[in-house]
Design a protein around this motif. Structure first.
Motif, short mmCIF file in Angstrom:
data_model
loop_
_atom_site.label_atom_id
_atom_site.label_comp_id
_atom_site.label_asym_id
_atom_site.label_seq_id
_atom_site.Cartn_x
_atom_site.Cartn_y
_atom_site.Cartn_z
N SER A 69 6.74 0.41 9.38
CA SER A 69 7.18 1.07 11.00
C SER A 69 6.45 0.73 11.74
O SER A 69 5.35 0.49 11.05
N LEU A 70 6.85 0.78 12.72
CA LEU A 70 5.97 0.16 13.89
C LEU A 70 4.52 0.87 14.09
O LEU A 70 3.88 1.01 14.53
N HIS A 71 4.98 2.15 14.00
CA HIS A 71 4.33 3.35 14.58
C HIS A 71 2.83 3.48 13.32
O HIS A 71 1.67 3.49 13.75
N THR A 72 3.11 2.96 12.07
CA THR A 72 2.04 2.38 10.85
C THR A 72 1.47 1.76 10.92
O THR A 72 0.23 1.73 10.92
N TRP A 73 2.59 0.52 11.47
CA TRP A 73 1.42 -0.39 11.72
C TRP A 73 0.12 -0.81 12.95
O TRP A 73 -0.77 -0.76 13.08
N MET A 74 0.76 0.27 14.05
CA MET A 74 -0.07 0.18 15.19
C MET A 74 -1.33 0.73 14.88
O MET A 74 -2.39 0.85 15.38
N TYR A 75 -0.80 2.05 14.46
CA TYR A 75 -2.05 3.08 13.80
C TYR A 75 -2.77 2.04 12.65
O TYR A 75 -3.86 2.97 12.84
N LYS A 76 -2.20 1.63 11.58
CA LYS A 76 -3.17 0.76 11.01
C LYS A 76 -4.36 0.26 12.07
O LYS A 76 -5.92 -0.13 11.45
N ILE A 77 -4.03 -0.74 12.56
CA ILE A 77 -3.91 -1.50 13.90
C ILE A 77 -4.79 -0.59 14.73
O ILE A 77 -6.53 -0.91 14.29
N ALA A 78 -5.38 0.73 15.07
CA ALA A 78 -5.80 1.39 16.16
C ALA A 78 -6.70 1.84 15.27
O ALA A 78 -8.41 1.77 15.34
#
Length: 183
Positions: A69-78
């Motif tokens: 998900s977009l949410h998971t992808w962004m959390y990984k980047i953060a």
């Protein structure tokens, strides 16, 4: 986000990309901020890492393969931006990761939002006694309310391993908080 696939199309399209990205920032800024803040400690550092995170997200959007998900992808980047920041700070000022974690906890305890509640302090103190991996997983599950599957994708660890580490961390925290000897 309700219709994530349409939103992703807008993010990847040239016409609406900036407007969609602005919506993305407005939607996820606070959640990502607190995720980062738990990892890096201070407001100033969290703001810097958050800004770097959104820059990296913006630049990386064309490479988003939608395997999570977009949410998971962004959390990984953060999460990765936070680790890069911690590594840079550790190399500048500290001789060990234990030293920087101790400094982060001390900084939290000194903040005005940290009301000094005994149980809260005991919880934070016990979390500091966990291994790095246990801490990261505990924070993501307990504070960020991420699902085990999302955590496993972010950390690139099997979901079963994430669950095992989380529940062991919870048991250790209970033992420490209740002053029971850790086995």
């Amino acid at each position: 986000m309700k219709n994530e696939s349409n939103f992703i199309k807008r993010l990847l399209g040239s016409k609406e990309r900036d407007r969609a990205f602005s919506e993305l920032v407005n939607t996820y800024q606070e959640r990502l901020y607190w995720h980062i803040r738990k990892l890096v400690g201070s407001h100033e550092n969290a703001d810097d890492v958050l800004q770097n995170t959104f820059v990296r997200i913006y630049k990386s959007l064309p490479n988003f393969k939608q395997q999570s998900s977009l949410h998971t992808w962004m959390y990984k980047i953060a999460y990765n931006e936070s680790l890069r920041f911690i590594d840079r700070e550790k190399n500048k000022y500290f001789s060990s990761s234990q030293e920087i974690e101790s400094m982060i906890f001390t900084h939290f305890a000194d903040q005005e939002y940290f009301d000094g509640n005994y149980i809260q302090e005991k919880l934070q103190s016990s979390v500091q006694q966990l291994s790095n991996k246990q801490k990261k997983i505990f924070y993501m599950k307990y504070y960020d309310d991420l699902k085990f599957k999302e955590i496993s994708e972010i950390l690139e660890v099997k979901e079963g391993t994430v669950k095992t580490i989380y529940y062991k961390a919870v048991d250790l925290i209970k033992q420490i908080v209740l002053n029971v000897e850790v086995k």
